[in-house]
Design an enzyme around this catalytic site. Structure first.
Site, short mmCIF file in Angstrom:
data_model
loop_
_atom_site.label_atom_id
_atom_site.label_comp_id
_atom_site.label_asym_id
_atom_site.label_seq_id
_atom_site.Cartn_x
_atom_site.Cartn_y
_atom_site.Cartn_z
N HIS A 430 0.82 -1.21 0.00
CA HIS A 430 0.00 0.00 0.00
C HIS A 430 0.86 1.26 0.00
CE1 HIS A 430 -2.16 3.28 2.09
NE2 HIS A 430 -3.12 2.93 1.25
N CYS A 760 35.22 2.73 -24.53
CA CYS A 760 34.38 2.69 -23.34
C CYS A 760 35.04 3.40 -22.16
CB CYS A 760 34.04 1.25 -22.96
SG CYS A 760 35.47 0.22 -22.58
#
Length: 806
Positions: A430, A760
């Site tokens: 919830h 990279c």
């Protein structure tokens, strides 16, 4: 419906009599159950049978019993912004309804239908009685989670009582507040009641699942939460459930792509209160059971297939993609799985795909707590501890709500919070659902927030660091970066991304990109695995203290080497799936000896080296006697991702390969585990980070599919600079002519030999002029840090445009 059962369709309808066109009649929840029962049961999706009272039945109840005018009069004197007034007037209305019997016509219809369910079961049926609100003039309004559900209701008197309680729950504090805040007339909203055969998940497991990632909005994954017992504990956040991710595209192709399995504490389970005064009760889960996964792999995959079927059906109905929020249960008597609820997901599916918002902390302080992050935002403020509903009036706007778990009645207060922290709950509880809807950062499942934090204490809660949410001491400064992604063109040069954390992959994949040029295994090994691979292989020979540490890290696993394979595979798969079908280049482990030594059990296996950066790392480990078997587990993990999960967009890269002969030896080891270059589209790259890689690039190109330049190590080794040394740090410079000549040389050689060539390293992320240099040299791709992708892409587009006009 059985033809022998006569039902007044004005008051009550069976599930096979309703569908999504009947939302005004039976509400969204019951219309959806009927839609699935009619359309998806024939396709193998199991839905428990049941019936629904109509909105007309509710209005008949109010009118015949004279309640409508009385309720209107009570609510007219209420101040919805005053919690005390809201609670007082809501309680008066609920008691009015509870003290009023149902009309005879409605009672008789419910009892008759209930008896038919008993006949189907050949016993006094235990049923779930659920509320489903609707408004005839507002068919798209959402009232999910505002009214009550009652489980294990048995006998006609109990069913009628539960129905009346459902009617009363239309006037809970949260429901009244929601309608008032949206401008809905309380008397225009009606309630349908769903009465559905119970699934005996009290004897097995249950939970919630979404056909979309609830935090990032990534649409190709199913998220499943699971715990023992009835499902209300998961929905309410009373337990910390297991969490599983499944990849939809390759699941539909017949693979078994369970991307991630995270075990939850699952301390309690909700079961039938047999012989007791209540319908259900919570009991402890034994540690042995709690430390096991609540679902088998087959069950996980079955639920995920149903999630895809349900999403596909509702998307077809809507004429657009319709991600779904579903509740499921497993019957402990038969072993069968069932879907017990389904509704459209309402948060991520409504977000714009043209903007991307990222939160960043400008500084960090001491960590106070961690838990599961909800959303991707940051919030700060003073702590307000709330132990029960009676303390809600003490809450002030802008405070951080800290509690054991939230209750639906707290929603009027939750929307005033700067953030929410709970002891218990998973990402579908919830607190998580409401926080998402309100756009609040929340951290759930911290276990002890109410003990660690104090009223008035200033804290910052960060959900911007991936799966783990962190509570920091004090109010920390942060910034919000909003990227406009509309109309961003793609350059000729591939703009890829460097990824370390699997938990951030789904979010980062939303940034425009051409795939991943560097996925690092080191982060996965240090955070997902945490144990030295050799310690897992030698588990039986470990001393008692180390074995206990290994046991703690490997909960749920008797087979310790399999733990390494599975956890490494999961970390890799989360990244590869996030960017599917784009290319993802995974660099094999490049962990240095001092880093391996810090893993659980690692010190016994790692030598002490003066300079680990130049020592026993990368390719040299893979074929060595000391590490060969451990590397084999790494290869098995990669094979699991490619073959079992079907993620063939995974490419491999060998780091720190000093010689061509080493490259051959490494590939020979990989071949033992089925990783053969060219087989099933497997490409194998090599890091270009050593001068020998540049000098002998033509020979390396013969045995590898391509190169990825590691500018950090290449600069270090070209200039002879220890990049960890502050004394000579001023010499370290990727823009040095010697480094740039090396890079230009290897690009030319790779092109000449038909090999792919990318970079990279950090340089193009930090220096726009370096990115420009690479484009001018004709590099195929750049892999950048996520924060640099958009700005570098725009710069590369400009450079390419300039070059085309010259």
């Amino acid at each position: 419906m059985n033809a022998a059962v006569e039902t007044s369709t004005d008051l009550l309808r069976w599930f096979d009599q309703v569908g999504m066109d009947d939302v005004p009649v039976v509400g969204g929840k019951n219309a959806s159950l009927g839609e699935m029962y009619r359309q998806l049961t024939p396709r193998g999706v199991r839905i428990p049978n049941g019936f629904a009272t109509t909105a007309s039945a509710y209005r008949t109840f109010l009118e015949e019993m004279g309640l409508d005018d009385k309720i209107s009069q009570v609510l007219s004197g209420m101040n919805v912004d005053d919690i005390g007034s809201l609670q007082h007037h809501g309680m008066i209305v609920r008691h009015m309804i509870l003290d009023t019997p149902l009309p005879d016509s409605l009672s008789h219809a419910i009892v008759e239908a209930y008896h038919h369910l008993c006949e189907e079961r050949h016993e006094l049926a235990d049923v779930a009685v659920r509320s489903s609100a609707t408004a005839e003039d507002l068919p798209d309004a959402s009232f999910a989670g505002q009214q009550e559900t009652y489980l294990n209701v048995r006998g006609q008197a109990s069913v009628l009582d539960a129905c009346r309680r459902c009617y009363a729950s239309l006037f809970t504090d949260r429901a009244i507040s929601y309608r008032a805040s949206h401008g809905y007339d309380h008397m225009q909203v009606a309630l349908s009641i769903g009465v559905q055969q119970m699934v005996r998940s009290d004897l097995a497991t249950s939970g919630v699942m979404f056909s979309i990632d609830t935090e990032s909005g990534f649409r190709d994954a199913v998220l499943i939460n699971a715990a023992y017992g009835l499902g209300e504990n998961v929905v309410q956040g009373s337990v910390n459930p297991d969490e599983y991710y499944v990849f939809k595209p390759t699941l539909k192709e017949g693979f078994r792509p369970i991307l991630k399995k995270a075990i939850g504490s699952k301390a309690m389970k909700l079961v039938y209160d047999a012989g007791g005064s209540k319908m259900t009760k919570n009991v402890p889960v034994s540690p042995d059971q709690a430390n096991r996964f609540a679902l088998s792999d087959d069950d996980i995959l079955q639920l995920a297939r149903w999630a895809c079927d349900i999403e596909d059906h509702y998307s077809q109905l809507r004429g657009a993609l319709c991600p779904m929020d579903m509740e499921w249960a497993k019957d402990g008597r038969t072993g069968e799985l069932f879907i017990v609820q389904a509704r459209p997901e309402t948060v991520q599916s409504r977000k714009s795909a043209n903007t991307h918002e990222r939160y960043h902390l400008k500084e960090k302080s001491s960590r106070l707590l961690t838990g599961r992050s909800v959303g991707e935002k940051i919030g700060a403020g003073p702590v307000r501890l709330i132990h029960d509903v009676h303390q809600l009036a003490e809450f002030r706007d802008g405070e951080i709500l800290v509690t054991d778990k939230t209750d639906p009645d707290w929603e009027p207060v939750m929307k005033r919070a700067a953030g929410i922290i709970t002891n218990r709950g998973g990402r579908t509880c919830h607190a998580a659902i409401v926080s998402r809807e309100l756009g609040l950062p929340a951290i759930v499942g911290t276990l002890d927030a109410t003990e660690v934090l104090q009223n008035g204490q200033q804290v910052t809660i960060s959900c911007a660091e991936g799966d783990e949410g962190v509570v920091y001491e004090g109010q920390l400064p942060f910034e919000v970066e909003t990227l406009d992604l509309s109309g961003l063109q793609r350059p000729k040069t591939k703009m890829m991304m460097n990824i370390g954390s699997p938990d951030e992959a789904f979010t980062l994949s939303a940034i425009p990109n051409d795939g991943v040029g560097l996925a690092r295994e080191e982060f996965i090994i240090s955070t997902y695995v945490k144990v030295h691979p050799q310690a897992l292989l030698d588990y039986q020979q470990l001393d008692s203290a180390t074995r206990a540490a290994v046991d703690t890290a490997t909960l749920g696993y008797e087979d310790k080497p399999q733990f390494y394979v599975d956890r490494l595979a999961e970390g890799i798969a989360m990244i590869v799936a996030a960017f599917h079908p784009k290319e993802v280049i995974v660099r094999l482990s490049d962990v240095k000896t001092n880093e391996y030594a810090n893993l659980v059990g690692g010190k016994a296996y790692e030598p002490r080296e003066e300079n680990p950066m130049l020592g026993f790392r990368g390719a040299s480990r893979y074929y060595s006697e000391q590490f060969r078997e451990a590397f084999g587990m790494e290869c098995k993990a990669v094979q699991k991702v490619r073959q079992e999960m079907g993620l063939r967009n995974l490419k491999l890269m060998v780091p720190f390969c000093r010689t061509v002969d080493e490259g051959r030896k490494v590939q020979a080891e990989m071949a033992k585990y089925g990783l053969v270059r060219g087989q099933d589209g497997l490409e194998i790259y090599v890091m270009c980070e050593i001068p020998s890689n540049v000098i002998l690039a033509d020979q390396f190109a013969e045995i590898f599919d391509g190169f990825s330049i590691g500018s950090n190590d290449l600069t270090q080794l070209t200039l002879g600079v220890d990049r960890d040394s502050e004394i000579v740090a001023h010499v370290f410079d990727e823009n040095n002519e010697a480094v740039k000549r090396s890079i230009a040389s290897v690009i030319q050689t790779a092109k000449a030999h038909g090999a792919k060539i990318g970079i990279c390293g950090q340089a193009p992320s930090d220096y726009p002029e370096f990115a420009e240099f690479l484009v001018q040299q004709g590099i195929d791709s750049m892999s950048l840090t996520p924060d640099a992708v958009v700005k570098t892409t725009m710069h590369v587009l400009e450079v390419e445009q300039q070059m085309s006009t010259q």
